[in-house]
Enzyme design. Sequence first.
Site, PDB file in Angstrom:
ATOM      1  CG  ASP A 268      99.308 -43.555  31.794  1.00 38.68           C
ATOM      2  OD1 ASP A 268      99.402 -44.480  32.622  1.00 38.68           O
ATOM      3  OD2 ASP A 268      98.911 -42.414  32.096  1.00 38.68           O
TER       4      ASP A 268
ATOM      5  CB  SER B 294      99.256 -41.251  36.021  1.00 36.10           C
ATOM      6  OG  SER B 294      98.794 -42.511  35.593  1.00 36.10           O
TER       7      SER B 294
ATOM      8  CG  ASN C  26      97.042 -40.084  39.813  1.00 38.50           C
ATOM      9  OD1 ASN C  26      98.070 -39.599  39.374  1.00 38.50           O
ATOM     10  ND2 ASN C  26      96.631 -41.307  39.495  1.00 38.50           N
TER      11      ASN C  26
ATOM     12  CG  ASP D  57      96.639 -46.121  32.708  1.00 37.24           C
ATOM     13  OD1 ASP D  57      97.295 -46.689  33.601  1.00 37.24           O
ATOM     14  OD2 ASP D  57      95.646 -45.397  32.949  1.00 37.24           O
TER      15      ASP D  57
ATOM     16  CG  HIS E  36      93.226 -48.650  34.850  1.00 34.01           C
ATOM     17  ND1 HIS E  36      93.460 -48.981  36.163  1.00 34.01           N
ATOM     18  CD2 HIS E  36      94.012 -47.569  34.584  1.00 34.01           C
ATOM     19  CE1 HIS E  36      94.356 -48.146  36.682  1.00 34.01           C
ATOM     20  NE2 HIS E  36      94.708 -47.282  35.729  1.00 34.01           N
TER      21      HIS E  36
ATOM     22  CG  ASP F  58     102.616 -43.624  33.819  1.00 35.87           C
ATOM     23  OD1 ASP F  58     102.637 -44.671  33.136  1.00 35.87           O
ATOM     24  OD2 ASP F  58     101.565 -42.998  34.054  1.00 35.87           O
ATOM     25  CG  HIS F  59     101.943 -46.522  36.333  1.00 35.13           C
ATOM     26  ND1 HIS F  59     101.051 -47.360  35.705  1.00 35.13           N
ATOM     27  CD2 HIS F  59     101.405 -45.275  36.245  1.00 35.13           C
ATOM     28  CE1 HIS F  59     100.016 -46.671  35.280  1.00 35.13           C
ATOM     29  NE2 HIS F  59     100.204 -45.392  35.577  1.00 35.13           N
TER      30      HIS F  59
ATOM     31  CG  HIS G 175      98.686 -47.859  38.158  1.00 35.28           C
ATOM     32  ND1 HIS G 175      98.871 -46.551  38.550  1.00 35.28           N
ATOM     33  CD2 HIS G 175      97.736 -47.814  37.163  1.00 35.28           C
ATOM     34  CE1 HIS G 175      98.095 -45.751  37.827  1.00 35.28           C
ATOM     35  NE2 HIS G 175      97.389 -46.493  36.981  1.00 35.28           N
TER      36      HIS G 175
END
Length: 546
Positions: free
Chosen positions: A133, A171, A192, A295, A299, A342-343, A453
């Site tokens: 992630d 996500s 999400n 992820d 963040h 995922d990103h 994101h």
Amino acid sequence: MEGRGKRVQDEGSGWRVEERVFRIQGRRWRVERRRIEGRGYRIPDTGQRMESRAKGIHDTGYRAEDGGWRVGGAEYRIQGRGWKVGGRGYRIQGRGWRAEGNEYRVPDTSVILECVSTHSIPKDNKLLLFLMDGFRWDYFDRQEIDLPGFRRMMREGARAEYLIPDFPSLSYPNYYSIMTGLHCEDHGMVGNYMFDTKHNESFLIGVNKAQYNSYWWDDGEPLWVTAEKQGKRSYFYSWPGCEVTIRGVDPTYCKKYPTFTYPKLEDMQEAIKEGLQLFSNDSADVVGIYVELPDKYGHKYGPSSTQLNQKLMEIDNEMGKLLDELESHDLRDKVNIMIFSDHGMTEVNETRVINITDYVEVEDIRVVLDAGANVYIWPNEGKLNKVYADLVAMDNPHLTVLKKADIPDRWFYRNHYRTSPILLVAKNGWYITTPLLPRFHTYYGSGPMQGTHGFDNNEIDMRGIFLASGPDISRNVVVKGFANIHIYQMMCDVLGIEPNENDGQWKDVAGVLTHTYDDVSSAILNVTNLALLILTTLISLVRESL
């Protein structure tokens, strides 16, 4: 094809049928009435011949069995009065054909050819998946950190320059785009946080039990459902969605995402250990491991932080140990590995905030969900135009306000009933706050969020990774970046299963696998498939004339 095949013409694809004269022009194949000898048919230049009322084809591996035909080398069978291509190829049932979407049928003679896949290569290899992630596309190339495990995997496998997420670059939408091969507007996981007007329910990740209701998920078929339906055994660790019964199917095993925390490095290590044991004793065909660390640290500390770099090196160390363990367990030539994210991630801060609270009337809004890169609004009845006008009046150059009908086609996002009537999208690096979530997100003990994101999936920072290695993967290859919807078909292929209907295209992932395929999502048949089609029609006409 009219009547019994009097005339079919397709100038563009180079073939036509006239008065039982079958011709594929410009591609070496040619079948004409003058070449029909006795009661047998010959296709020149191929060494294939049907003779004696189509009872045998010589020197090609074809044979007649119980009134039907079998192609030994490629799993093609003619059963009863029709053809069937077994395994993962084409099925022709009945005696004729015509084109209908991805099906081909000849009216009046009732033969159906389903364009399921052009693949018929039997495989029995295992598949190990890592969903990392928030792992941005350029983390591999950072000069300040050393990633020898990933570099070794690249030398021994294939890597995409980058992976393009589906919009929105969040996500859950992209978990599902990867695992189903579908765009968000097709699989229905459009955020999400979502609101379903048919069920009057909200999907709030990690908050409400309604998120586990199957109707949120049933518009798509994830890999583990496809695999289980075809007799494969799937084990997933902390993988979002594996705990949900989708289309009536569960994975063989799902270790649920932990409550009140997230999967740590130790969870990844334990999942790898269990997965290798499952492969060794032949208990699993596919193992999926969810890794959230990139992820979380992106963040909390930002995509350029030393804290994130440290976690990347720790993950890399596990990848190096994994390759060693595969070799020591004699699994290196039996297990394919695919790693994807995922990103990506981009930097944000409290100085780049778009607060819509003062510009909308709360009584005009039925539901507003999420904050950050995207906000979704369901106005009360009769208030759509007013709410839209109020938001447009902000005239903020960093905010895009869209009615559902105006969402760009390239996002493949508009055409699902869960897509909100009004969509707000921030410019890359900006953060939207709402009456429901009026403050910039802050982490307890570490301060304001440093990365996020969800932005336009064309943004470079939103790109993710794809990396693969194993017996079915090309070695030391870098391919151009591609969209994540193309991964599903490759996962199905290396598992030897037939993919569910999906949006993927083989041409976009050419070079990743050791073998190449034509684009299955197009309706264009290659020469071999056209030849099979012509042969089928010939047999049908012979039977009609006897």
